[in-house]
Design a protein around this motif. Sequence first.
Motif, PDB file in Angstrom:
ATOM      1  N   ARG A 214       0.777  -1.420   0.136  1.00 47.66           N
ATOM      2  CA  ARG A 214      -0.030   0.106  -0.081  1.00 47.66           C
ATOM      3  C   ARG A 214       0.919   1.147  -0.111  1.00 47.66           C
ATOM      4  N   GLN A 215       0.333   2.286  -0.453  1.00 50.22           N
ATOM      5  CA  GLN A 215       0.876   3.534  -0.586  1.00 50.22           C
ATOM      6  C   GLN A 215       1.123   4.033   0.924  1.00 50.22           C
ATOM      7  N   LEU A 216       2.332   4.596   1.021  1.00 51.34           N
ATOM      8  CA  LEU A 216       2.714   5.178   2.586  1.00 51.34           C
ATOM      9  C   LEU A 216       2.125   6.579   2.707  1.00 51.34           C
ATOM     10  N   PRO A 217       1.548   6.693   3.829  1.00 44.51           N
ATOM     11  CA  PRO A 217       0.882   8.114   4.140  1.00 44.51           C
ATOM     12  C   PRO A 217       1.887   9.149   4.239  1.00 44.51           C
TER      13      PRO A 217
ATOM     14  N   ALA B 137      18.320   3.547  18.648  1.00 45.23           N
ATOM     15  CA  ALA B 137      18.206   2.189  19.584  1.00 45.23           C
ATOM     16  C   ALA B 137      16.918   1.323  19.411  1.00 45.23           C
ATOM     17  N   ALA B 138      17.184   0.087  19.025  1.00 43.55           N
ATOM     18  CA  ALA B 138      16.319  -1.072  18.561  1.00 43.55           C
ATOM     19  C   ALA B 138      15.066  -1.083  19.642  1.00 43.55           C
ATOM     20  N   VAL B 139      13.880  -0.651  19.380  1.00 46.37           N
ATOM     21  CA  VAL B 139      12.868  -0.908  20.082  1.00 46.37           C
ATOM     22  C   VAL B 139      12.057  -2.298  19.904  1.00 46.37           C
ATOM     23  N   LYS B 140      12.249  -2.725  18.353  1.00 45.83           N
ATOM     24  CA  LYS B 140      11.775  -3.935  17.897  1.00 45.83           C
ATOM     25  C   LYS B 140      12.740  -4.510  17.085  1.00 45.83           C
ATOM     26  N   TRP B 141      13.223  -5.720  17.249  1.00 46.62           N
ATOM     27  CA  TRP B 141      14.402  -6.087  16.268  1.00 46.62           C
ATOM     28  C   TRP B 141      13.816  -6.616  15.140  1.00 46.62           C
ATOM     29  N   GLY B 142      14.196  -6.190  13.842  1.00 43.63           N
ATOM     30  CA  GLY B 142      13.859  -6.571  12.664  1.00 43.63           C
ATOM     31  C   GLY B 142      14.075  -7.839  12.531  1.00 43.63           C
ATOM     32  N   LEU B 143      15.136  -8.752  12.859  1.00 42.39           N
ATOM     33  CA  LEU B 143      15.283  -9.936  12.778  1.00 42.39           C
ATOM     34  C   LEU B 143      14.343 -10.956  12.860  1.00 42.39           C
ATOM     35  N   THR B 144      13.511 -10.680  13.935  1.00 41.66           N
ATOM     36  CA  THR B 144      12.162 -11.300  14.451  1.00 41.66           C
ATOM     37  C   THR B 144      11.034 -10.494  14.244  1.00 41.66           C
ATOM     38  N   ASN B 145      10.807  -9.671  13.413  1.00 44.91           N
ATOM     39  CA  ASN B 145       9.679  -8.597  13.257  1.00 44.91           C
ATOM     40  C   ASN B 145       9.527  -8.434  11.643  1.00 44.91           C
ATOM     41  N   PRO B 146       9.331  -9.412  10.859  1.00 38.41           N
ATOM     42  CA  PRO B 146       9.202  -9.336   9.495  1.00 38.41           C
ATOM     43  C   PRO B 146       7.574  -8.728   9.026  1.00 38.41           C
ATOM     44  N   LYS B 147       7.514  -7.657   7.952  1.00 34.52           N
ATOM     45  CA  LYS B 147       6.410  -7.250   7.903  1.00 34.52           C
ATOM     46  C   LYS B 147       6.231  -7.409   6.110  1.00 34.52           C
ATOM     47  N   GLU B 148       5.084  -7.333   5.781  1.00 34.36           N
ATOM     48  CA  GLU B 148       4.581  -7.669   4.363  1.00 34.36           C
ATOM     49  C   GLU B 148       5.178  -6.583   3.320  1.00 34.36           C
ATOM     50  N   SER B 149       5.135  -5.313   3.988  1.00 34.05           N
ATOM     51  CA  SER B 149       5.436  -4.031   3.007  1.00 34.05           C
ATOM     52  C   SER B 149       5.810  -2.871   4.059  1.00 34.05           C
ATOM     53  N   ALA B 150       6.364  -1.812   3.462  1.00 37.29           N
ATOM     54  CA  ALA B 150       6.990  -0.786   4.329  1.00 37.29           C
ATOM     55  C   ALA B 150       5.795   0.067   4.892  1.00 37.29           C
ATOM     56  N   TYR B 151       4.685   0.018   4.090  1.00 29.96           N
ATOM     57  CA  TYR B 151       3.410   0.484   5.014  1.00 29.96           C
ATOM     58  C   TYR B 151       2.855  -0.060   6.242  1.00 29.96           C
ATOM     59  N   ASP B 152       3.287  -1.492   6.306  1.00 27.59           N
ATOM     60  CA  ASP B 152       3.061  -2.471   7.292  1.00 27.59           C
ATOM     61  C   ASP B 152       3.988  -1.995   8.400  1.00 27.59           C
ATOM     62  N   CYS B 153       5.288  -1.850   8.115  1.00 29.33           N
ATOM     63  CA  CYS B 153       6.251  -1.425   8.937  1.00 29.33           C
ATOM     64  C   CYS B 153       6.099  -0.207   9.616  1.00 29.33           C
ATOM     65  N   CYS B 154       5.790   0.958   9.017  1.00 28.19           N
ATOM     66  CA  CYS B 154       5.489   2.446   9.234  1.00 28.19           C
ATOM     67  C   CYS B 154       4.187   2.211  10.301  1.00 28.19           C
ATOM     68  N   MET B 155       3.258   1.477  10.001  1.00 31.91           N
ATOM     69  CA  MET B 155       1.895   1.578  10.939  1.00 31.91           C
ATOM     70  C   MET B 155       2.488   0.677  12.349  1.00 31.91           C
ATOM     71  N   ALA B 156       3.345  -0.324  12.221  1.00 28.89           N
ATOM     72  CA  ALA B 156       3.832  -0.912  13.402  1.00 28.89           C
ATOM     73  C   ALA B 156       4.442   0.023  14.090  1.00 28.89           C
ATOM     74  N   CYS B 157       5.190   1.038  13.621  1.00 29.83           N
ATOM     75  CA  CYS B 157       6.006   1.870  14.390  1.00 29.83           C
ATOM     76  C   CYS B 157       4.916   2.768  15.172  1.00 29.83           C
ATOM     77  N   LEU B 158       4.179   3.583  14.480  1.00 30.62           N
ATOM     78  CA  LEU B 158       3.018   4.364  14.924  1.00 30.62           C
ATOM     79  C   LEU B 158       2.344   3.781  15.882  1.00 30.62           C
ATOM     80  N   ASP B 159       1.814   2.401  15.691  1.00 31.94           N
ATOM     81  CA  ASP B 159       0.999   1.611  16.623  1.00 31.94           C
ATOM     82  C   ASP B 159       1.635   1.480  18.006  1.00 31.94           C
ATOM     83  N   GLN B 160       3.199   1.176  17.860  1.00 30.34           N
ATOM     84  CA  GLN B 160       3.831   0.937  19.146  1.00 30.34           C
ATOM     85  C   GLN B 160       3.983   2.130  20.003  1.00 30.34           C
ATOM     86  N   ALA B 161       4.114   3.383  19.311  1.00 33.09           N
ATOM     87  CA  ALA B 161       4.487   4.623  19.922  1.00 33.09           C
ATOM     88  C   ALA B 161       3.029   4.864  20.775  1.00 33.09           C
ATOM     89  N   LYS B 162       1.916   4.580  19.856  1.00 39.65           N
ATOM     90  CA  LYS B 162       0.722   4.883  20.933  1.00 39.65           C
ATOM     91  C   LYS B 162       0.337   3.897  21.828  1.00 39.65           C
TER      92      LYS B 162
END
Length: 338
Positions: free
Chosen positions: A222-225, A239-264
């Motif tokens: 999906r297109q990134l907002p 500093a790593a909040v969530k390691w990427g080695l164990t945190n695969p995502k389908e797309s860059a959009y999902d990765c960005c959403m995961a960052c926003l959700d973790q911050a909330k």
Amino acid sequence: MARAEWANYHNNSSSGIYNNGRGKLCSYKRSTLVVCSINIVVALFVLHSLYTSLYRYPYNDSTNAFRYTSDQISKMKESIRIRKESEPTELIKLVEELKKEFLREERVVEVPLSLKQKIADELLLRLRAVNASGNSTVQRAEAVEGWRKEKLREVRLLTSGKPANSTFLPEEAGVLVRALGSGWAEFSEEIGLWIPLQIIHEEHDDKPEGVDDLDREILPGRQLPPECHAELHTDYDGAAVKWGLTNPKESAYDCCMACLDQAKMAKPNEKKCNIWVYCPSETGCYSPDIYEHKNQECWLKYAEQPKLNFKDIYPDSYRSSHRNVPVTVAWVAGVVSV
């Protein structure tokens, strides 16, 4: 009286029995003779038939054989003459000569070890002279080929009995004719001569002028907002909040959403994600650590002052001091507001 009659009866009876048995015995002998005679006649008849068949059929064939006329015989002779004249006699002679030459070469004695060492030393001297003037693979190959042709002419002169200014002896010439001629490929391997092919790498830049490849790439998914602040070919430190080695995502959009959700969802004493870094490359992404970073890795990071690791391309100075560093930064990243 009675006794005399009984004796006479007894004699007559015995004589009759004897005569009757003798008659039967004679009939059995006659039957056996008749059967044997018949068998002999049949056997003779079979042998006679076989014997006559062996000599009768060839005779019949010879009497019934087809006889050619004189005109037909002359035509057959003419066709045989034309066929012989049309045969490639010159080519056949050439093939026979080549076969003899190949057989003669196969009977050549193997090159002695001392002679191999002598040839290797001469080649090394020729190659050192080339290396002093240049380090081109083509130059080395041309130098070796020139040496081979020069020595091949010398040994051929020696084998023909003509004088030649050669470093080889006349008794060595016969062995070297094949080694330096048709057997050069095998002989060069035996003495350890190997010159790698020169690989010429040329980059063809066929993109239109003024077009930047780094800005034209399309990320899968999906297109990134706008709030993701995505930056192609970018790697941020933090500093790593969530390691990427164990945190695969389908797309860059999902990765960005995961960052926003973790911050909330972060607790008051937890670090809030304000940097997301994603690997969209199917062949993986480079990073200066000990791990192998694969496709779809999603790193959630935090930094009070986000700092770039690399942007667009890796510097030449960095690539020269590190191994297996690609030219382009494959990561995509963004700094979000929390």
